[in-house]
Write an enzyme that holds these catalytic residues in place. Structure first.
Site: not given
Ligand code: CTP
Length: 466
Positions: A238-240
């Site tokens: 995933g990412n932020r």
């Protein structure tokens, strides 16, 4: 499918009474707005316990009238002004109690009072328990409204009821209610086109110079949040991204009158009221969701503008497995393969270009405005090239390394790169203000797109609410 602008310029008085189905009035209001209508909401006191007047005020941009004894701030009597100005009064949901009060002219609430005072057509959508609807008293009241008063009754539907029973009494499909309102108005002239003769509007809190409805009748699609690319059933890459910026765009577009569809990736913020939601938590799901939205079955554009605020993963595990990968001392090497560039794909698709960028298909008309984001670190040198590569109209660039900008912050410092070469560096602003600045550009681009249509040079209507 709702057709575009069938209620453009009309004032719809939406009366809501105290049924559990009152929450559906939020979507009904949105459908009326998507048809170009100006809406004023009237509520019985019990309806205010089911749905917050604040939500309806924000969506209609007008104060909600819920007290028959209240005067407008300028001393006028609200329900009389509404009765005189409305092109149609729509009461949905209508409870058994309200049908009885109306049948006997008991004007103890603003909805009944407005119906008594108006010469506009009235559309009624009853919603209640099945036995209550079948009771001879309710049926007699419905007959009075229909046969004696000439009201259009949009009969409730059969299905699961709030009581847990299955039977007749569910509020009719909202599109049927909208269609009934359109038919009821027919070819009548607009009764009070002058805003001064209509109920008051809320002062536009954001920007007093802006027409609060400048996206009325437009369909804006926004992607927000990150994507989660599965490794196995419990792990993902995933990412932020939290979705804050995309959600701010949704809220701003909604408040400016647009029909809004949120294509939601992985969000860490609440989904706003009054928008349609399509869940799409992987790049592939997001690509499929947008492919379904971009064109209607009749081959026209399915939306007017796309704001691609989602942080789409550029890579995904090549071979996600269907069981949890066990821990080993040997470690784990993941092979990643590139995801398609969704925005670049849409940039080609709307222009009828193939994978190589050569003409190879039918362009999508009227061409939707495409807006992308560019999250950069260490300067914005690559942005102009990205704008061209993705064939977007506007790229909103920010340096995510800068304090106050980027993931999960409430502010953002962005620079807008436009396809015509214009570059506009904005100061550090709340994300909601950034959203409004982006939408200002979208409004300008859409107005320019539809200019020949408005002057009659082509027969293709510009607005694409589908
Ligand atoms: N985007 C997309 N599909 C992808 C990756 C990104 O549609 N697979 C969109 C994003 O939603 C954003 C824009 O493209 O609106 C730019 O994203 P960004 O990550 O800055 O650019 P990339 O094209 O991924 O380039 P790079 O990774 O080299 O910065």
């Amino acid at each position: 499918m709702t057709q575009p602008g069938r209620l453009a310029g009309r004032l719809v008085a939406l009366g809501i009474t105290g049924s559990i189905a009152a929450f559906k009035a939020v979507d009904l209001l949105r459908l009326f707005r998507a048809e170009g209508a100006d809406v004023v909401v009237l509520m019985t006191p019990s309806a205010t316990r089911f749905v917050a007047p604040l939500t309806l005020a924000a969506l209609s941009r007008r104060p909600v009238d819920a007290d028959v004894l209240d005067l407008l701030p300028d001393g006028r009597i609200g329900h009389v002004i509404t009765a005189d100005a409305a092109d149609v009064v729509v009461v949905a949901p209508a409870t058994a109690h309200w049908l009885g009060a109306m049948a006997h002219g008991l004007a103890a609430d603003v909805v009944t009072a407005t119906c008594l005072a108006t010469s506009a057509p009235v559309v009624v959508g009853p919603a209640m328990d099945g036995d209550m609807y079948a009771h001879p008293a309710t049926q007699a009241n419905v007959r009075i409204l229909r046969d004696d008063f000439g009201y259009r009754i949009v009969e409730p539907e059969t299905g699961g009821l709030a009581s847990g029973q299955v039977g007749i009494g569910r509020l009719a499909a909202l599109e049927r209610i909208v269609d009934a309102a359109v038919e009821a108005i027919g070819e009548r002239p607009i009764r009070k086109p002058d805003p001064a003769d209509r109920p008051p509007r809320l002062p536009d809190a954001g920007n007093l110079d802006r027409d609060a409805d400048d996206l009325g009748g437009r369909h804006v699609v926004v992607t927000a949040g990150g994507t989660a690319e599965p490794i196995d059933p419990v792990r993902f890459i995933g990412n932020r991204s939290t979705g804050t910026m995309g959600v701010a765009v949704c809220e701003a577009a909604r408040d400016r009158g647009a029909r809004v569809t949120l294509v939601a990736g992985t969000l860490q913020v609440a989904i706003p009221a009054g928008v349609e939601v399509v869940r799409a938590e992987t790049a592939a799901a997001m690509e499929a969701a947008l492919a379904a939205l971009v064109e209607t079955p009749t081959g026209r554009a399915g939306f007017d503008a796309l704001v691609m605020a989602a942080a789409v993963a550029d890579f995904r595990p090549a071979a996600p497995v269907d069981h949890k990968i066990a821990r080993t001392d040997a470690g784990l090497t993941l092979q990643l393969v590139p995801n398609p560039d969704i925005l670049a794909g849409l940039g080609r698709r709307v222009r009828g270009l193939d994978e190589t960028g050569a003409p190879g298909g039918r362009p999508i008309l009227p061409r939707p405005v495409l807006v992308g984001f560019a999250a950069e670190t260490g300067g914005l040198d690559r942005v102009a090239a990205k704008l061209r590569a993705k064939r977007v109209d506007l790229l909103v660039a920010n340096d995510v390394g800068e304090p106050g900008s980027g993931f999960g912050t409430s502010t953002n410092r962005v620079t807008l790169f436009a396809a015509d070469g214009e570059v506009n560096a904005l100061p550090l602003l709340p994300k909601r203000s950034v959203a409004d600045r982006i939408l200002d550009r979208i409004v300008t681009l859409l107005d320019a797109r539809d200019e020949p249509v408005q002057t009659g040079a082509t027969a293709t209507p510009g607005r694409t609410t589908s």
